[in-house]
Design an enzyme around this catalytic site. Structure first.
Site, PDB file in Angstrom:
ATOM      1  CE1 TYR A 176      -8.633  -1.430   9.218  1.00  0.00           C
ATOM      2  CE2 TYR A 176      -9.401  -0.044  11.026  1.00  0.00           C
ATOM      3  CZ  TYR A 176      -8.430  -0.371  10.091  1.00  0.00           C
ATOM      4  OH  TYR A 176      -7.273   0.356  10.025  1.00  0.00           O
ATOM      5  CB  ALA A 182      -9.282  -7.935  10.454  1.00  0.00           C
ATOM      6  CE  LYS A 183      -5.288  -2.923   9.932  1.00  0.00           C
ATOM      7  NZ  LYS A 183      -4.017  -3.009   9.200  1.00  0.00           N
ATOM      8  CB  THR A 231       0.938   4.096  -4.586  1.00  0.00           C
ATOM      9  OG1 THR A 231      -0.373   3.624  -4.228  1.00  0.00           O
ATOM     10  CG2 THR A 231       1.740   2.969  -5.225  1.00  0.00           C
ATOM     11  CG  ASN A 233       0.692   1.185   4.906  1.00  0.00           C
ATOM     12  OD1 ASN A 233       0.340   1.809   5.894  1.00  0.00           O
ATOM     13  ND2 ASN A 233       0.273   1.501   3.672  1.00  0.00           N
ATOM     14  N   GLY A 256       0.832  -1.204   0.000  1.00  0.00           N
ATOM     15  CA  GLY A 256       0.000   0.000   0.000  1.00  0.00           C
ATOM     16  C   GLY A 256       0.861   1.245   0.000  1.00  0.00           C
TER      17      GLY A 256
END
Length: 257
Positions: free
Chosen positions: A150, A153-154, A16, A82, A14
């Protein structure tokens, strides 16, 4: 810390935009050769960064990425996982379907597990390396109306990271977690816009709702560079005795030490 990473090969997923781009630039500026992963090429050319297009939620992508990196550089010294996002709608358990849970876990947890599994054998061979898994304070302070799947999962990512640090420490490989709070990134701004539309409120009202829910004593969002500064330290030899730790960068929002 100029040139402190000279000769090192680093991967940033991730990488960019947002936090990932800030980390990639930080590692490049301190001497590393940096590989960035994203689903599509950046709109602006990234000088000095080697780009690989890949969808990390696809099960075969990790092996393909690993092969490209090792074929090109022959080594891997730093992995910054990331890539991640809160993909599901707000509203709590009633609105979350199986596909929401699966998509959040695929991107935020399983993609990290697969990529590490593909690249760690090279670090074990080298007897050195650093892994940084980017998590979130929402894993320890979940907001049921915004981040339920979310956050879960983290939270799994945090537990996995601690176990991985314990396993790999004797082999010269360090593993740490960085947990940002609210950061002014394109994804965060998109999240606020979507919340405003879904709730029928203004963008400013949605922003205030997020900030009130998180309760940041410094009273602002973080800049991506503020996360990158910590990552730059943790992957360097200046942090050579630090492993298995979860660092919050949240402006004081987490109510416990």
């Amino acid at each position: 810390m100029n040139d402190s990473l000279k000769g090192k090969v680093a991967l940033v997923t991730g990488g960019t935009k947002g936090i990932g781009r800030a980390i990639a630039d930080k590692l490049k500026d301190t001497g590393a050769q940096v590989v960035v992963i994203a689903r599509s090429e950046p709109k602006e050319e990234a000088d000095g960064l080697y780009f690989i297009a890949a969808d990390l939620t696809e099960t075969g992508s990790a092996e393909e990425i690993s092969k490209k990196i090792i074929d090109r550089y022959g080594r891997i010294d730093i992995i910054v996982n990331n890539a991640g996002a809160n993909l599901s709608p707000g509203g709590g358990f009633r609105v979350l379907e199986d596909e929401h849970w699966i998509s959040d876990w695929q991107l935020n947890f399983l993609s990290v597990v697969r990529l590490n599994k593909a690249l760690l054998p090279k670090m074990l061979e080298q007897k050195s390396g650093v892994v940084i898994n980017i998590s979130t304070n929402a894993a320890r302070q979940p907001l049921w109306e915004m981040t339920m799947s979310y956050s879960s999962a983290k939270a799994a990512l945090n537990a996995y990271s601690k176990a991985l640090a314990t396993e790999l420490g004797p082999h010269g490989i360090r593993v740490n977690v960085v947990s940002p709070g609210v950061v002014e990134t394109p994804l965060m701004l998109e999240f606020i816009e979507n919340m405003a539309k879904a709730s029928g409120i203004s963008r400013d009202e949605a922003f205030k709702k997020v900030m009130d829910a998180v309760n940041v004593p410094l009273n602002r969002m973080a800049e991506p560079e503020e996360i990158a500064n910590l990552v730059g330290f943790l992957v360097s030899d200046h942090a050579s005795y630090i492993t298995g730790i979860n660092y919050s960068v949240d402006g004081g929002a987490l109510p416990t030490l």
